[in-house]
Design an enzyme around this catalytic site. Structure first.
Site, short mmCIF file in Angstrom:
data_model
loop_
_atom_site.label_atom_id
_atom_site.label_comp_id
_atom_site.label_asym_id
_atom_site.label_seq_id
_atom_site.Cartn_x
_atom_site.Cartn_y
_atom_site.Cartn_z
N PRO A 2 -9.93 -45.28 -6.25
CG PRO A 2 -11.07 -47.29 -6.54
CD PRO A 2 -9.70 -46.70 -6.47
CD GLU A 3 -11.39 -40.07 -2.59
OE1 GLU A 3 -12.29 -39.42 -2.03
OE2 GLU A 3 -10.23 -39.65 -2.72
CE LYS A 69 -13.12 -44.95 -0.06
NZ LYS A 69 -11.71 -44.89 0.39
NE ARG A 258 -3.26 -41.06 0.66
CZ ARG A 258 -4.45 -41.50 0.28
NH1 ARG A 258 -5.17 -42.23 1.08
NH2 ARG A 258 -4.92 -41.24 -0.92
#
Ligand SMILES: [Zn+2]
Length: 270
Positions: A2-3, A69, A258
């Site tokens: 989740p961002e 977040k 990433r």
């Protein structure tokens, strides 16, 4: 993972599910997610933290705040920090990895589930401690606050993902915002002029707004990096596909561990 948009979506969903209700009971199904402090590793869950969670959650709710977040649920008797980590989520429906279930006074329930145990729930009797935990170590919020000046010679995408510089952006939001701004992900962060900085600030807001639109107004959300989740983004995992703006094939490379996707036509080469 989740961002900011998914966490904000969670905030709105939890508020909607619990509107006008009180929490009548707390079922801790896996005490490892209840922590004494935000930085604790998953542990057995101290009896004091479990007692605190039960007492606070059953008092009158005051509001649910977000910074980056992290979420902070404020109650009369204290605050509860909710951290989703990589795989945590709140749901109203059945859940394969239930960790904590909150029973509402109308008979409904909401459940925190988290297969990888990297999220957590941290109850604070002191509101001041809760507020501090909500934003400790984090930069300005990417949605609510102006984009700060970006420091140094590190690549701009890495800096955008640094939560101590700007809170809430992760891999997908950072790369898509850079595409919208026409900036190369390897460009040094500190080298932006005022015009480029403004363009990037606008692009971050556009990107977050676009993701909110994609998430819709339902109450369940899939995280885009999870297996089987749909991918609605123009760049993410679209190597070789034409850029929606200039038709140049999208390219990819690894950056700080990433995957990064970018358009050599819109964002230049380095
Ligand atoms: Zn392009």
């Amino acid at each position: 993972m989740p961002e900011l948009p998914e966490v904000e979506f969670c905030r709105r969903a939890v508020l909607c599910w619990t509107a006008g209700r009180r929490i009548a009971g707390v079922q801790v199904l896996d005490p490892r997610v209840v922590r004494d402090s935000r930085t604790d590793r998953p542990s057995a869950g101290s009896p004091a933290a479990l007692e605190r969670l039960d007492r606070i959650a059953r008092s009158a709710p005051l509001g649910l705040d977000r910074h980056g977040k992290r979420l902070l649920w404020r109650f009369e008797a204290g605050s509860i920090l909710l951290h989703l980590g990589m795989t945590g989520r709140w749901t109203r429906g059945p859940s394969p990895f239930p960790k904590v279930r909150l029973l509402l006074d109308d008979g409904a329930a909401i459940t925190f589930h988290d297969p990888r145990l990297l999220g957590g729930i941290v109850p604070f009797s002191s509101h001041a401690e809760g507020q501090q935990a909500l934003s400790l170590g984090l930069g300005p919020d990417a949605l609510r606050d102006p984009l700060p000046a970006l420091p140094g010679r590190r690549p701009i995408k890495v800096v955008l993902m640094d939560q101590s510089v700007v809170a809430g952006l992760g891999n997908v939001q950072a790369m898509e915002a850079l595409w919208r701004a026409g900036l190369h992900p390897l460009q040094p962060a500190g080298g932006l002029g005022p015009v480029e900085h403004r363009r990037l600030a606008d692009a971050v807001q556009e990107q977050l707004a676009a993701t909110f639109t994609l998430l819709g107004d339902g109450h369940e959300v899939a995280y885009v990096e999870e297996p089987g989740a749909s991918n609605p983004f123009p760049l993410y995992q679209r190597e070789g596909e034409p850029c929606p703006r200039c038709s140049t094939p999208i390219a990819t490379f690894r950056q700080a561990g990433r995957g990064t996707w970018w358009c050599p036509g819109c964002q230049g080469t380095r």
